[in-house]
Scaffold this motif. Structure first.
Motif, mmCIF file in Angstrom:
data_model
loop_
_atom_site.group_PDB
_atom_site.id
_atom_site.type_symbol
_atom_site.label_atom_id
_atom_site.label_comp_id
_atom_site.label_asym_id
_atom_site.label_seq_id
_atom_site.Cartn_x
_atom_site.Cartn_y
_atom_site.Cartn_z
ATOM 1 N N ASP A 59 -5.722 11.234 -6.976
ATOM 2 C CA ASP A 59 -6.846 10.308 -7.007
ATOM 3 C C ASP A 59 -6.804 9.312 -5.848
ATOM 4 O OD1 ASP A 59 -9.273 9.489 -8.114
ATOM 5 O OD2 ASP A 59 -8.304 7.938 -9.338
ATOM 6 N N GLY A 60 -6.299 9.761 -4.696
ATOM 7 C CA GLY A 60 -6.291 8.928 -3.493
ATOM 8 C C GLY A 60 -5.142 7.944 -3.403
ATOM 9 N N ASP A 61 -4.222 7.985 -4.345
ATOM 10 C CA ASP A 61 -3.130 7.008 -4.408
ATOM 11 C C ASP A 61 -1.784 7.714 -4.309
ATOM 12 O OD1 ASP A 61 -1.353 4.951 -4.926
ATOM 13 O OD2 ASP A 61 -2.200 4.458 -6.885
ATOM 14 N N ALA A 62 -1.110 7.546 -3.184
ATOM 15 C CA ALA A 62 0.172 8.211 -2.954
ATOM 16 C C ALA A 62 1.225 7.835 -3.984
ATOM 17 C CB ALA A 62 0.687 7.904 -1.547
ATOM 18 N N THR B 271 -4.890 16.433 6.367
ATOM 19 C CA THR B 271 -4.456 17.376 5.333
ATOM 20 C C THR B 271 -3.692 16.656 4.226
ATOM 21 O OG1 THR B 271 -4.362 19.143 6.988
ATOM 22 C CG2 THR B 271 -3.195 19.527 4.921
ATOM 23 N N VAL B 272 -2.812 15.745 4.605
ATOM 24 C CA VAL B 272 -2.080 14.949 3.612
ATOM 25 C C VAL B 272 -3.070 14.090 2.816
ATOM 26 C CG1 VAL B 272 -0.451 13.025 3.329
ATOM 27 C CG2 VAL B 272 0.145 14.966 4.789
ATOM 28 N N ALA B 273 -4.008 13.477 3.521
ATOM 29 C CA ALA B 273 -5.003 12.642 2.849
ATOM 30 C C ALA B 273 -5.807 13.461 1.831
ATOM 31 C CB ALA B 273 -5.937 11.995 3.872
ATOM 32 N N ARG B 274 -6.169 14.687 2.186
ATOM 33 C CA ARG B 274 -6.915 15.556 1.264
ATOM 34 C C ARG B 274 -6.071 15.850 0.021
ATOM 35 N NH1 ARG B 274 -10.994 15.491 -0.508
ATOM 36 N NH2 ARG B 274 -11.949 15.523 1.532
ATOM 37 N N ALA B 275 -4.787 16.162 0.219
ATOM 38 C CA ALA B 275 -3.907 16.457 -0.922
ATOM 39 C C ALA B 275 -3.772 15.233 -1.831
ATOM 40 C CB ALA B 275 -2.534 16.910 -0.428
ATOM 41 N N ASN C 112 0.821 -1.201 0.000
ATOM 42 C CA ASN C 112 0.000 0.000 0.000
ATOM 43 C C ASN C 112 0.863 1.262 0.000
ATOM 44 O OD1 ASN C 112 -1.687 2.212 1.166
ATOM 45 N ND2 ASN C 112 -3.238 0.601 1.168
ATOM 46 N N ALA C 113 0.810 2.000 -1.099
ATOM 47 C CA ALA C 113 1.596 3.226 -1.221
ATOM 48 C C ALA C 113 1.218 4.254 -0.157
ATOM 49 C CB ALA C 113 1.402 3.824 -2.617
ATOM 50 N N ASN C 114 -0.066 4.338 0.167
ATOM 51 C CA ASN C 114 -0.497 5.289 1.190
ATOM 52 C C ASN C 114 0.119 4.955 2.548
ATOM 53 O OD1 ASN C 114 -2.087 6.559 -0.742
ATOM 54 N ND2 ASN C 114 -3.893 5.369 -0.223
ATOM 55 N N ALA C 115 0.314 3.675 2.821
ATOM 56 C CA ALA C 115 0.920 3.256 4.082
ATOM 57 C C ALA C 115 2.360 3.737 4.186
ATOM 58 C CB ALA C 115 0.849 1.730 4.229
ATOM 59 N N VAL C 116 3.106 3.629 3.090
ATOM 60 C CA VAL C 116 4.500 4.087 3.099
ATOM 61 C C VAL C 116 4.555 5.584 3.377
ATOM 62 C CG1 VAL C 116 6.599 4.364 1.725
ATOM 63 C CG2 VAL C 116 5.293 2.256 1.583
ATOM 64 N N MET D 237 -7.568 7.406 1.330
ATOM 65 C CA MET D 237 -7.237 8.799 1.631
ATOM 66 C C MET D 237 -8.444 9.729 1.501
ATOM 67 S SD MET D 237 -4.226 8.602 2.683
ATOM 68 C CE MET D 237 -2.583 9.195 2.398
ATOM 69 N N ARG D 238 -9.305 9.464 0.560
ATOM 70 C CA ARG D 238 -10.489 10.318 0.402
ATOM 71 C C ARG D 238 -11.399 10.189 1.628
ATOM 72 N NH1 ARG D 238 -10.769 9.596 -4.369
ATOM 73 N NH2 ARG D 238 -10.352 11.579 -5.281
ATOM 74 N N GLN D 239 -11.624 8.964 2.076
ATOM 75 C CA GLN D 239 -12.470 8.752 3.255
ATOM 76 C C GLN D 239 -11.843 9.355 4.509
ATOM 77 O OE1 GLN D 239 -14.328 4.861 3.839
ATOM 78 N NE2 GLN D 239 -13.738 4.334 1.746
ATOM 79 N N ILE D 240 -10.528 9.216 4.645
ATOM 80 C CA ILE D 240 -9.839 9.800 5.809
ATOM 81 C C ILE D 240 -9.965 11.315 5.773
ATOM 82 C CG2 ILE D 240 -7.551 10.188 6.826
ATOM 83 C CD1 ILE D 240 -6.924 7.233 6.067
#
Length: 165
Positions: A118-121, A108-112, A39-43, A74-77
């Motif tokens: 598109d929600g994918d880091a 804030t990071v999640a919103r960005a 999971n890229a968002n996890a990293v 990220m969008r939900q967070i």
């Protein structure tokens, strides 16, 4: 600079990468390590949380969030009520010891990430040179030059991308 050579680094990330090479687990939690690989968002969030806590605790934070929320979307967070997100964040063991700052920064990071990638880091690092990726990451709150420079090692060792020069 070769992303596999982290000799210029100091601190907890070095300890984690040494353990990964020698014992096969960076965080001491195989499930957290796998989540970082998957999971890229996890990293990205693990690196965000790597401040003033043990690196292993920081990089386990995203798995704690997924276990408690049922996702790491990220969008939900970003869209969560702040108080509801804080309640999840502070469950024992807390995701991070600096709850107020990290709850706000995470959202804030999640919103960005939701709005710009598109929600994918992985959109931060999918294309471009290491310098270009660092420039994009430094635009996020909580990511100064030193932290942005550490990203290439995290991406390399968790199998997301080799940003070696």
């Amino acid at each position: 600079m070769d992303a596999s050579d982290y000799s210029e680094l100091e601190g907890g990330l070095v300890r984690m990468l040494d353990r990964l090479k020698n014992e096969g687990t960076a965080t001491k939690d195989p499930e957290a390590d796998q989540f970082l690989r998957d999971n890229a968002n996890a990293v990205l969030l693990g690196l965000l949380y790597d401040q003033r806590v043990l690196a292993e605790t920081a990089f386990c934070g995203p798995l704690k969030l997924r276990q408690r929320l049922g996702h790491l979307d990220m969008r939900q967070i970003a869209d969560m009520d702040r108080d509801a997100f804080e309640a999840v964040f502070v469950e024992t063991p807390a995701v991070h010891r600096f709850t107020n700052k990290m709850v706000d920064t995470t959202q804030t990071v999640a919103r960005a990430i939701a709005d710009e990638y598109d929600g994918d880091a992985s959109g931060l690092w999918r294309e471009g040179t290491n310098a270009e990726v660092e420039k994009r990451v430094k635009k996020l709150p909580g990511f100064g030059p030193q932290k942005a420079a550490k990203l290439k090692y995290c991406l390399y060792y968790f199998g997301h991308r080799d940003l070696s020069d």
